[in-house]
Design a protein around this motif. Sequence first.
Motif, PDB file in Angstrom:
ATOM      1  N   ASN A 139       0.828  -1.214   0.000  1.00 42.21           N
ATOM      2  CA  ASN A 139       0.000   0.000   0.000  1.00 42.21           C
ATOM      3  C   ASN A 139       0.859   1.259   0.000  1.00 42.21           C
ATOM      4  N   ARG A 140       1.939   1.258   0.754  1.00 42.65           N
ATOM      5  CA  ARG A 140       2.827   2.422   0.777  1.00 42.65           C
ATOM      6  C   ARG A 140       3.429   2.664  -0.606  1.00 42.65           C
ATOM      7  N   ASN A 141       3.859   1.593  -1.269  1.00 40.99           N
ATOM      8  CA  ASN A 141       4.427   1.729  -2.614  1.00 40.99           C
ATOM      9  C   ASN A 141       3.384   2.204  -3.624  1.00 40.99           C
ATOM     10  N   ARG A 142       2.160   1.727  -3.504  1.00 45.42           N
ATOM     11  CA  ARG A 142       1.088   2.170  -4.398  1.00 45.42           C
ATOM     12  C   ARG A 142       0.824   3.664  -4.214  1.00 45.42           C
ATOM     13  N   ASN A 143       0.784   4.104  -2.951  1.00 43.50           N
ATOM     14  CA  ASN A 143       0.529   5.520  -2.672  1.00 43.50           C
ATOM     15  C   ASN A 143       1.659   6.396  -3.194  1.00 43.50           C
ATOM     16  N   ARG A 144       2.882   5.948  -3.073  1.00 47.66           N
ATOM     17  CA  ARG A 144       4.011   6.709  -3.603  1.00 47.66           C
ATOM     18  C   ARG A 144       3.914   6.840  -5.113  1.00 47.66           C
ATOM     19  N   ASN A 145       3.567   5.744  -5.772  1.00 48.71           N
ATOM     20  CA  ASN A 145       3.447   5.769  -7.233  1.00 48.71           C
ATOM     21  C   ASN A 145       2.309   6.681  -7.680  1.00 48.71           C
ATOM     22  N   ARG A 146       1.199   6.689  -6.944  1.00 47.44           N
ATOM     23  CA  ARG A 146       0.079   7.572  -7.276  1.00 47.44           C
ATOM     24  C   ARG A 146       0.503   9.040  -7.168  1.00 47.44           C
ATOM     25  N   ASN A 147       1.223   9.337  -6.097  1.00 48.97           N
ATOM     26  CA  ASN A 147       1.658  10.725  -5.869  1.00 48.97           C
ATOM     27  C   ASN A 147       2.653  11.191  -6.924  1.00 48.97           C
ATOM     28  N   ARG A 148       3.470  10.300  -7.420  1.00 46.64           N
ATOM     29  CA  ARG A 148       4.441  10.654  -8.471  1.00 46.64           C
ATOM     30  C   ARG A 148       3.757  10.947  -9.789  1.00 46.64           C
ATOM     31  N   ASN A 149       2.647  10.273 -10.042  1.00 41.40           N
ATOM     32  CA  ASN A 149       1.961  10.415 -11.324  1.00 41.40           C
ATOM     33  C   ASN A 149       1.020  11.617 -11.372  1.00 41.40           C
ATOM     34  N   ARG A 150       0.970  12.413 -10.330  1.00 45.64           N
ATOM     35  CA  ARG A 150       0.082  13.579 -10.316  1.00 45.64           C
ATOM     36  C   ARG A 150       0.745  14.766 -10.931  1.00 45.64           C
TER      37      ARG A 150
END
Length: 75
Positions: free
Chosen positions: A64-75
Amino acid sequence: PEPTLSSVLRQMTGNIPRQRRRWTSDEDSVLLRMYNEGKSWVQIAVNLTGRTNVDCKDRIRTINRNRNRNRNRNR
């Protein structure tokens, strides 16, 4: 020769420390499926040989932490 930590622990407790190993994609699939089905950590761990309920909980947090990091990078 100098005793190793494993040999000292074995003499003291009779136990050998668990070795950490990488999670496989198959393990991740089982973990995610059962987690999404609402299974308990213990129920999940029973289906993942060599993994404890704490291992499973920690792995979900990492995913979940890795998914959230990836989401934040793609914004």
